[in-house]
Design an enzyme around this catalytic site. Structure first.
Site, PDB file in Angstrom:
ATOM      1  N   HIS A   1       2.032  -6.238 -35.519  1.00 34.12           N
ATOM      2  CA  HIS A   1       3.203  -5.906 -34.694  1.00 34.12           C
ATOM      3  C   HIS A   1       3.991  -7.189 -34.406  1.00 34.12           C
ATOM      4  CE1 HIS A   1       5.277  -3.347 -31.717  1.00 34.12           C
ATOM      5  NE2 HIS A   1       5.299  -4.410 -30.932  1.00 34.12           N
TER       6      HIS A   1
ATOM      7  N   GLY B   1      -1.673  -7.140 -27.686  1.00 33.30           N
ATOM      8  CA  GLY B   1      -1.380  -8.567 -27.786  1.00 33.30           C
ATOM      9  C   GLY B   1      -2.484  -9.393 -27.167  1.00 33.30           C
TER      10      GLY B   1
ATOM     11  N   HIS C   1       9.244  -4.680 -34.103  1.00 31.02           N
ATOM     12  CA  HIS C   1       9.780  -4.108 -32.861  1.00 31.02           C
ATOM     13  C   HIS C   1      10.937  -4.986 -32.404  1.00 31.02           C
ATOM     14  CE1 HIS C   1       8.844  -3.360 -28.273  1.00 31.02           C
ATOM     15  NE2 HIS C   1       9.994  -2.824 -28.639  1.00 31.02           N
TER      16      HIS C   1
ATOM     17  N   SER D   1      -0.349  -7.606 -31.681  1.00 29.45           N
ATOM     18  CA  SER D   1       0.999  -8.138 -31.453  1.00 29.45           C
ATOM     19  C   SER D   1       1.022  -9.663 -31.567  1.00 29.45           C
ATOM     20  CB  SER D   1       1.497  -7.713 -30.067  1.00 29.45           C
ATOM     21  OG  SER D   1       2.706  -8.378 -29.799  1.00 29.45           O
TER      22      SER D   1
ATOM     23  N   MET E   1      13.646  -5.953 -29.899  1.00 30.78           N
ATOM     24  CA  MET E   1      14.132  -5.823 -28.515  1.00 30.78           C
ATOM     25  C   MET E   1      15.433  -6.595 -28.426  1.00 30.78           C
ATOM     26  SD  MET E   1      10.453  -6.269 -26.734  1.00 30.78           S
ATOM     27  CE  MET E   1       9.778  -6.827 -28.286  1.00 30.78           C
TER      28      MET E   1
ATOM     29  N   ASP F   1       7.300  -8.767 -32.444  1.00 33.16           N
ATOM     30  CA  ASP F   1       8.282  -8.555 -31.371  1.00 33.16           C
ATOM     31  C   ASP F   1       9.437  -9.537 -31.492  1.00 33.16           C
ATOM     32  OD1 ASP F   1       6.947  -6.527 -29.642  1.00 33.16           O
ATOM     33  OD2 ASP F   1       5.397  -8.065 -29.567  1.00 33.16           O
TER      34      ASP F   1
ATOM     35  N   MET G   1      12.961 -10.719 -29.887  1.00 31.90           N
ATOM     36  CA  MET G   1      13.715 -10.615 -28.623  1.00 31.90           C
ATOM     37  C   MET G   1      14.939 -11.513 -28.671  1.00 31.90           C
ATOM     38  SD  MET G   1      10.556 -10.980 -26.001  1.00 31.90           S
ATOM     39  CE  MET G   1       8.992 -10.152 -26.279  1.00 31.90           C
TER      40      MET G   1
ATOM     41  N   MET H   1       6.930   2.351 -24.699  1.00 37.65           N
ATOM     42  CA  MET H   1       6.597   1.118 -23.987  1.00 37.65           C
ATOM     43  C   MET H   1       5.803   1.478 -22.727  1.00 37.65           C
ATOM     44  SD  MET H   1       7.642  -1.312 -25.821  1.00 37.65           S
ATOM     45  CE  MET H   1       6.981  -2.538 -24.683  1.00 37.65           C
TER      46      MET H   1
ATOM     47  N   ASP I   1       2.673   0.506 -26.572  1.00 32.52           N
ATOM     48  CA  ASP I   1       2.767  -0.958 -26.559  1.00 32.52           C
ATOM     49  C   ASP I   1       2.867  -1.481 -25.130  1.00 32.52           C
ATOM     50  OD1 ASP I   1       3.435  -3.607 -27.077  1.00 32.52           O
ATOM     51  OD2 ASP I   1       5.359  -3.155 -28.032  1.00 32.52           O
TER      52      ASP I   1
ATOM     53  N   GLY J   1       9.489  -7.406 -23.011  1.00 35.41           N
ATOM     54  CA  GLY J   1       9.934  -8.789 -22.850  1.00 35.41           C
ATOM     55  C   GLY J   1       8.797  -9.793 -22.789  1.00 35.41           C
ATOM     56  N   PHE J   2       7.630  -9.351 -22.344  1.00 38.48           N
ATOM     57  CA  PHE J   2       6.523 -10.295 -22.163  1.00 38.48           C
ATOM     58  C   PHE J   2       5.185  -9.651 -22.508  1.00 38.48           C
ATOM     59  CE2 PHE J   2       9.948 -11.178 -19.222  1.00 38.48           C
ATOM     60  CZ  PHE J   2      10.186 -12.537 -19.440  1.00 38.48           C
ATOM     61  N   GLY J   3       4.270 -10.476 -23.005  1.00 40.39           N
ATOM     62  CA  GLY J   3       2.903 -10.017 -23.217  1.00 40.39           C
ATOM     63  C   GLY J   3       2.129 -10.157 -21.910  1.00 40.39           C
ATOM     64  N   GLY J   4       0.940  -9.582 -21.866  1.00 38.46           N
ATOM     65  CA  GLY J   4       0.032  -9.783 -20.734  1.00 38.46           C
ATOM     66  C   GLY J   4       0.390  -9.048 -19.459  1.00 38.46           C
TER      67      GLY J   4
HETATM   68  C1  DX5 Z   1       6.239  -6.656 -24.926  1.00 35.26           C
HETATM   69  C2  DX5 Z   1       5.915  -6.530 -26.383  1.00 35.26           C
HETATM   70  C3  DX5 Z   1       4.498  -6.267 -26.666  1.00 35.26           C
HETATM   71  C4  DX5 Z   1       3.545  -7.328 -26.195  1.00 35.26           C
HETATM   72  C5  DX5 Z   1       2.280  -6.628 -25.813  1.00 35.26           C
HETATM   73  O1  DX5 Z   1       7.600  -6.601 -24.736  1.00 35.26           O
HETATM   74  O2  DX5 Z   1       6.659  -5.480 -26.965  1.00 35.26           O
HETATM   75  O3  DX5 Z   1       4.276  -5.985 -28.046  1.00 35.26           O
HETATM   76  O4  DX5 Z   1       3.283  -8.326 -27.140  1.00 35.26           O
HETATM   77  O5  DX5 Z   1       1.406  -7.539 -25.248  1.00 35.26           O
HETATM   78  P1  DX5 Z   1       0.149  -7.093 -24.383  1.00 35.26           P
HETATM   79  O6  DX5 Z   1      -0.708  -6.248 -25.254  1.00 35.26           O
HETATM   80  O7  DX5 Z   1      -0.474  -8.389 -23.990  1.00 35.26           O
HETATM   81  O8  DX5 Z   1       0.692  -6.323 -23.192  1.00 35.26           O
HETATM   82 ZN    ZN Z   2       6.174  -4.779 -29.042  1.00 30.52          ZN
END
Ligand code: DX5
Ligand code: ZN
Length: 226
Positions: free
Chosen positions: A42, A206, A75, A17, A77, A44, A46, A146, A184, A151-154
């Site tokens: 991937h 990600g 993707h 991602s 969002m 994202d 938003m 999901m 994801d 909305g956020f990574g990590g």
């Molecule tokens: C979150 C995104 C994901 C995100 C995943 O809303 O859709 O694609 O980048 O990040 P990780 O793998 O760090 O959870």
């Molecule tokens: Zn995603």
């Protein structure tokens, strides 16, 4: 001398991602993705409305698309994703994923994505049950589950996703659908292995990839999840 060829058929697909990439040095990260065993990239998108965050838009993605040699797994969002089908097609995306929760006329949107020449993916938030897809599962190329709130990574992986993967797999088999199952959010070697055992076909990762000391090695390790 015997040559043992590594066969990637039947192995889980990995879709790193972009959200977790180093945006100060995007080219270097994309070069590594190109040299890795990653199957897709991937992306994202938003809007700050459907999810409480804004990522990047098409002016940036045009350059990403030029630099990336992997098929793009987009993707969205965003609310009313159907408004952007031509823009997504314009960056030469292979797959366009729209949220079930963002589409009033999901069947029409899926057809429009396919008519534009892309594969159509439908994404479900953690609280949306898989059975809402009963009447469209035969039309879609992929379902993206999901495993965090988008909305956020990590973020931390929601374990209930494993049960959703198993249910979705049953629905796909019962209907003879060809849909792939992608997951994801919070995916790493540990959760990735559990997901593959449950029936996932594609893992998005990600932080696990882009924050690893050796991205290429991490992607190869994720690819071996079984
Ligand atoms: C979150 C995104 C994901 C995100 C995943 O809303 O859709 O694609 O980048 O990040 P990780 O793998 O760090 O959870
Ligand atoms: Zn995603």
């Amino acid at each position: 001398m015997f040559v043992i060829e590594f066969c990637y058929i039947d192995m889980v697909k990995i879709s790193p991602s972009l959200l977790s990439a180093d945006f100060g040095n995007l080219k270097a990260d994309l070069d590594k993705i190109n040299r890795s065993a990653a199957d897709w990239l991937h992306i994202d998108i938003m809007d700050g409305v459907f999810v409480p965050n804004i990522s990047f838009g098409f002016p940036v993605l045009k350059y990403v698309a030029n630099l990336c040699e992997k098929p793009l797994d987009v993707h969205l969002m965003i609310v009313q994703p159907e408004k952007f089908i031509q823009e997504v097609k314009g960056i030469n995306a292979m797959m366009m994923n729209v949220h079930y929760e963002a589409c009033v006329h999901l069947h029409r949107v899926v057809q429009q994505i396919k008519d534009a020449g892309m594969k159509a993916g439908v994404t479900l938030n953690p609280a949306t049950p898989v059975n809402v897809l009963e009447d469209i599962i035969e039309e879609v190329d992929m379902v993206l589950l999901m495993s965090v709130n988008p909305g956020f990574g990590g973020q931390k992986f929601i374990p209930h996703t494993l049960e959703k993967v198993r249910k979705l797999k049953r629905l796909i088999e019962e209907t003879n659908s060809k849909a792939l199952i992608e997951v994801d959010g919070g995916v790493n070697i540990d959760t990735g292995s559990q997901l593959v055992k449950a029936g996932a076909d594609v893992l998005v990762a990600g932080n696990a990839v882009f924050k690893a000391d050796d991205m290429i090695d991490m992607i190869a390790r994720l690819k071996k999840c079984d």
